[in-house]
Design an enzyme around this catalytic site. Structure first.
Site, PDB file in Angstrom:
ATOM      1  N   LEU A  31      57.673  35.143  10.316  1.00 16.71           N
ATOM      2  CA  LEU A  31      57.985  34.073   9.360  1.00 16.71           C
ATOM      3  C   LEU A  31      59.115  33.177   9.835  1.00 16.71           C
ATOM      4  O   LEU A  31      60.062  33.632  10.474  1.00 16.71           O
ATOM      5  CB  LEU A  31      58.337  34.698   8.006  1.00 16.71           C
ATOM      6  N   HIS A  35      57.171  28.824   6.587  1.00 14.23           N
ATOM      7  CA  HIS A  35      56.711  29.778   5.571  1.00 14.23           C
ATOM      8  C   HIS A  35      57.675  29.812   4.380  1.00 14.23           C
ATOM      9  O   HIS A  35      57.247  29.848   3.219  1.00 14.23           O
ATOM     10  CB  HIS A  35      56.615  31.187   6.171  1.00 14.23           C
ATOM     11  N   GLN A  59      39.786  35.609  12.698  1.00 10.12           N
ATOM     12  CA  GLN A  59      39.982  34.180  12.958  1.00 10.12           C
ATOM     13  C   GLN A  59      40.466  33.908  14.375  1.00 10.12           C
ATOM     14  O   GLN A  59      40.758  32.774  14.724  1.00 10.12           O
ATOM     15  CB  GLN A  59      40.911  33.546  11.918  1.00 10.12           C
ATOM     16  N   GLN A 151      42.744  23.375   7.976  1.00 10.90           N
ATOM     17  CA  GLN A 151      42.691  24.572   7.124  1.00 10.90           C
ATOM     18  C   GLN A 151      42.828  24.187   5.646  1.00 10.90           C
ATOM     19  O   GLN A 151      42.142  24.748   4.781  1.00 10.90           O
ATOM     20  CB  GLN A 151      43.811  25.523   7.535  1.00 10.90           C
ATOM     21  N   VAL A 174      57.213  21.508   7.953  1.00 10.96           N
ATOM     22  CA  VAL A 174      58.626  21.644   8.310  1.00 10.96           C
ATOM     23  C   VAL A 174      58.746  21.523   9.832  1.00 10.96           C
ATOM     24  O   VAL A 174      57.985  22.161  10.572  1.00 10.96           O
ATOM     25  CB  VAL A 174      59.179  22.999   7.832  1.00 10.96           C
ATOM     26  N   ARG A 185      54.007  30.236  17.121  1.00 12.44           N
ATOM     27  CA  ARG A 185      53.631  30.185  18.543  1.00 12.44           C
ATOM     28  C   ARG A 185      54.627  29.413  19.397  1.00 12.44           C
ATOM     29  O   ARG A 185      54.538  29.453  20.626  1.00 12.44           O
ATOM     30  CB  ARG A 185      52.240  29.577  18.698  1.00 12.44           C
TER      31      ARG A 185
END
Ligand code: AMP
Length: 289
Positions: A31, A35, A59, A151, A174, A185
């Site tokens: 996180l 998040h 996924q 998404q 953000v 990532r």
């Protein structure tokens, strides 16, 4: 924060939540401030907040980063605790996908373009896990980041088409001070890659600025984005898109709400970013004849 790991524990904890509205923030953990912003928004809007941490295997493609995806449950729990989350759902794979699980949710063409073209099956995995989590958590509201633009489009369509009783709230992306969207990532990036990664946001801003000045040719906007991405020689563009914000069909003219989006491959990580575009009507310009 109450940590639950099984469907049964979740059912019990969910039944004991106070108040009427339940905000849900699904995540894959590791996180960061992106998040946190979703959790804060849920905390403001709802009586109770549930967050989940589940690195969803369905996924990820076979050659993607499922195995090395960052995992840090201890830090994640401390953050969720500090943000006042009521329930943290941290399920094992078999709690989400019981042995022999075979039902999936296919979102159709929306799942085959852009990220879906680069990552076959990705959105089937997303739609399936989101449907399962919604059924288990039974939220009244669910919070998603604009950063994963496609998404959000897929989840809204899923909820509409299946009549799921949950309100989807999309929260702003953000960013780091140089514009790079926060992402779990980003930690894969080496120093040179990290420095060049600001090209993604620059490219999107170039398109936004040109549109505001009256450039409504989607082709020219895509070309401008490619020129900006050329400032990141370590990055190979996967796609550069200006598409209808609801259907994700590529546009000729930005005469309606649109999504500018792109994906690039650095040697150490694949990054995505996007910006919603208002469409020229809202930019105060008239439609071309
Ligand atoms: P993930 O853990 O990457 O699956 O992301 C979980 C949720 O956090 C998704 O709704 C993401 O869109 C959202 N999210 C991730 N990064 C950001 C960010 N930089 N700003 C806002 N939301 C984000």
């Amino acid at each position: 924060v109450r940590v639950v790991r099984t469907r049964a524990e979740l059912r019990e904890a969910r039944a004991a939540l106070p108040g009427r509205s339940v905000g849900f923030v699904p995540t894959m953990g590791a996180l960061h401030e992106g998040h946190s912003s979703l959790v804060r928004r849920a905390r403001e809007a709802c009586d109770a907040v549930v967050a989940s941490i589940f690195v969803n295997p369905t996924q990820f493609g076979p050659n993607e980063d499922f195995n090395r995806y960052p995992r840090d449950e201890e830090a994640d729990m401390a953050l969720l605790e500090s943000l006042g989350v009521d329930i943290a759902v941290v399920p094992g794979v078999e709690e989400i996908y019981p042995p022999g699980a075979s039902v999936t949710v296919d979102v159709g063409r929306l799942g085959d373009v852009l990220e879906g073209a680069a990552r076959p099956g990705h959105f089937r995995g997303v739609a399936t896990v989101v449907t399962i989590l919604f059924n288990l958590v039974q939220p009244t509201h669910a919070f998603f980041g604009q950063k994963d633009g496609q998404q959000t489009v897929v989840v809204r369509r899923l909820v509409r088409d299946l009549g799921l009783p949950v309100e989807i709230v999309v929260c702003p992306t953000v960013r780091e001070p140089d514009g790079l969207a926060r992402s779990s990532r980003n930690r894969y990036l080496g120093a040179d890659e990290r420095a060049q990664a600001q090209a993604l946001h620059r490219a999107l801003q170039a398109a936004e600025a040109a549109l505001a000045e009256g450039e409504w040719s989607a082709d020219r906007l895509r070309e401008m984005m490619r020129v900006e991405l050329a400032n990141a020689p370590l990055a190979v563009p996967d796609y550069v898109s200006v598409a209808d914000a609801e259907t994700l069909q590529e546009l000729d003219t930005v005469d309606r709400p649109a999504l500018a989006s792109l994906a690039v491959r650095f040697p150490s990580a694949r990054l995505i970013d996007c910006l919603p575009l208002a469409g020229q009507a809202r930019a105060g310009l008239s439609r071309p004849a």
